[in-house]
Write a protein that holds these residues in place. Sequence first.
Motif, PDB file in Angstrom:
ATOM      1  N   ALA A   1       5.518  -2.672  -0.940  1.00 15.17           N
ATOM      2  CA  ALA A   1       5.660  -1.650   0.108  1.00 15.17           C
ATOM      3  C   ALA A   1       4.323  -1.379   0.784  1.00 15.17           C
ATOM      4  N   VAL A   2       3.263  -1.290  -0.018  1.00 13.99           N
ATOM      5  CA  VAL A   2       1.918  -1.059   0.535  1.00 13.99           C
ATOM      6  C   VAL A   2       1.509  -2.233   1.420  1.00 13.99           C
ATOM      7  N   LEU A   3       1.830  -3.452   0.983  1.00 15.57           N
ATOM      8  CA  LEU A   3       1.483  -4.639   1.762  1.00 15.57           C
ATOM      9  C   LEU A   3       2.198  -4.629   3.118  1.00 15.57           C
ATOM     10  N   PHE A   4       3.478  -4.241   3.126  1.00 11.57           N
ATOM     11  CA  PHE A   4       4.221  -4.146   4.380  1.00 11.57           C
ATOM     12  C   PHE A   4       3.640  -3.074   5.293  1.00 11.57           C
ATOM     13  N   ILE A   5       3.244  -1.943   4.707  1.00 14.54           N
ATOM     14  CA  ILE A   5       2.632  -0.871   5.509  1.00 14.54           C
ATOM     15  C   ILE A   5       1.347  -1.371   6.155  1.00 14.54           C
ATOM     16  N   LEU A   6       0.511  -2.052   5.364  1.00 18.06           N
ATOM     17  CA  LEU A   6      -0.729  -2.605   5.910  1.00 18.06           C
ATOM     18  C   LEU A   6      -0.445  -3.629   7.008  1.00 18.06           C
ATOM     19  N   PHE A   7       0.653  -4.389   6.824  1.00 22.89           N
ATOM     20  CA  PHE A   7       1.038  -5.384   7.828  1.00 22.89           C
ATOM     21  C   PHE A   7       1.404  -4.716   9.152  1.00 22.89           C
ATOM     22  N   PHE A   8       2.208  -3.676   9.082  1.00 25.82           N
ATOM     23  CA  PHE A   8       2.690  -3.026  10.309  1.00 25.82           C
ATOM     24  C   PHE A   8       1.596  -2.241  11.025  1.00 25.82           C
ATOM     25  N   ILE A   9       0.592  -1.785  10.281  1.00 29.53           N
ATOM     26  CA  ILE A   9      -0.502  -1.066  10.951  1.00 29.53           C
ATOM     27  C   ILE A   9      -1.700  -1.993  11.210  1.00 29.53           C
ATOM     28  N   HIS A  10      -1.481  -3.302  10.961  1.00 29.56           N
ATOM     29  CA  HIS A  10      -2.504  -4.322  11.234  1.00 29.56           C
ATOM     30  C   HIS A  10      -3.809  -4.068  10.487  1.00 29.56           C
ATOM     31  N   LYS A  11      -3.683  -3.739   9.191  1.00 35.60           N
ATOM     32  CA  LYS A  11      -4.862  -3.449   8.378  1.00 35.60           C
ATOM     33  C   LYS A  11      -4.986  -4.388   7.171  1.00 35.60           C
ATOM     34  N   ILE A  12      -4.254  -5.498   7.174  1.00 34.23           N
ATOM     35  CA  ILE A  12      -4.363  -6.432   6.049  1.00 34.23           C
ATOM     36  C   ILE A  12      -5.670  -7.213   6.149  1.00 34.23           C
ATOM     37  N   THR A  13      -6.511  -7.025   5.144  1.00 25.29           N
ATOM     38  CA  THR A  13      -7.756  -7.775   5.029  1.00 25.29           C
ATOM     39  C   THR A  13      -7.843  -8.317   3.601  1.00 25.29           C
ATOM     40  N   VAL A  14      -8.812  -9.165   3.347  1.00 23.37           N
ATOM     41  CA  VAL A  14      -9.013  -9.701   1.991  1.00 23.37           C
ATOM     42  C   VAL A  14      -9.285  -8.563   1.016  1.00 23.37           C
TER      43      VAL A  14
END
Length: 429
Positions: free
Chosen positions: A172-185
């Motif tokens: 769920a956290v990964l999807f949230i980061l995806f939708f707010i464009h905050k996925i980083t290493v």
Amino acid sequence: MLARFFNFLKHPTSRDVFINTLGTYLNIFFSALFVLILVRILSRSEYAVLGVLLGIAYVLANILDFGTTATIYSYFPMMYEKRQHRLYVFVKSTFFYQSFFSFIILLILFIFFPFLDKVFFKTYAPWWELYLTAISVLFLIWQNFLQNVLYAAKKFVSTNIYLNVANLIKTAVLFILFFIHKITVGAVIFDFGILGPVIFFLLVYWEKKHVMVHFIRAEIRREEFRFGYTLTYFAASQFFNLGSRMDLFLLSFYRWVVPQAQVGDYAISQKIILTIIATIVSITQVLSPAFAKIERRKELIANFKTGLLYLILPIASFIILLFLPKELYTIVFTRKFPLTPAITRALSLPFIIYTLSSLPQLFILYTIKKPRYILITNIIFFVILTVGCFYLIPLFGVFGPPYAIAAAFLISTLVLIAVAIPEYRKLPR
């Protein structure tokens, strides 16, 4: 025949293997989901950095196990079965010494991690991602320790529920980061290495609060750590854990031979293989207490047959990888990782050998309790794999390590069988 099959399914070991394997495959599902998301967002170079940093975290978590996993499975089941008071002393003492030594090693890592990355790993990740990786190691160590204690107590249902609830929240956290464009290493490392274990701890504490009272009141005794057995297996496991990651680390080191993008392709393939290895671990976790109670040859043979039957599943998985069409890999991992299908096929065959070697390892480690044999064979594995990769990567690039891995597994397994046969003959009939 049909009656025997149903009796086999009703056996407590079959039930535990089924539960633990189901939980493992749920974990595999989430791992695959994470990969599906990440390969569509991160570039090949970014995924290579993530693969190396997570590889470092998982290797260190295994290294800083200090052999406690083998100690727990060797001694905890009998204490738990007899409800001995020293059970809590054993658990607390083992936890204390493992954490103490881990703090020392991680403190040293904090000091030298940027230098090591510059001269060896060459990810060139920012300093805060390196330190976040180091911190996540401690959380992974504690999660592994608690998970092994629960498994040794045969709490397979509740443990797998905790793990997969944690996986749901991480997803769920990964999807949230995806939708707010905050996925980083760095965000992925925090999600996998810190948030996931914290959720697992909270779930265990919520259900086992009454146990914590006994744990807190228990003494810490040096002798309960069983330094001789524990540290011998610790050394043995570290040669294997480090060796099993040296292929990726050396690929990253040979930057002038292997482009970082191809290291990303290899990291995906290694992730697939390690996912199936998790199935092997889930099976051996269930089998370990039974091997610890073996006293006669016929008991050993019966447990070998049972173990081989369960191990058919991961062996079949590796065989399936050999014949999966390239198009299926492309659908799953996109065209951004073109070498992944061929690398995965090349890695599958060597790991069938590894799967079969787990049975004599169980015998040596838990039945006769002589981890020095595991130490010898793992040193052989490490040396052959490391030297092989060192010479083969400049010649064959990302397709060099599979040859080295195959040779390392084959020779070390033959040596393992050679030392196990005389020990088997010493058992009473």
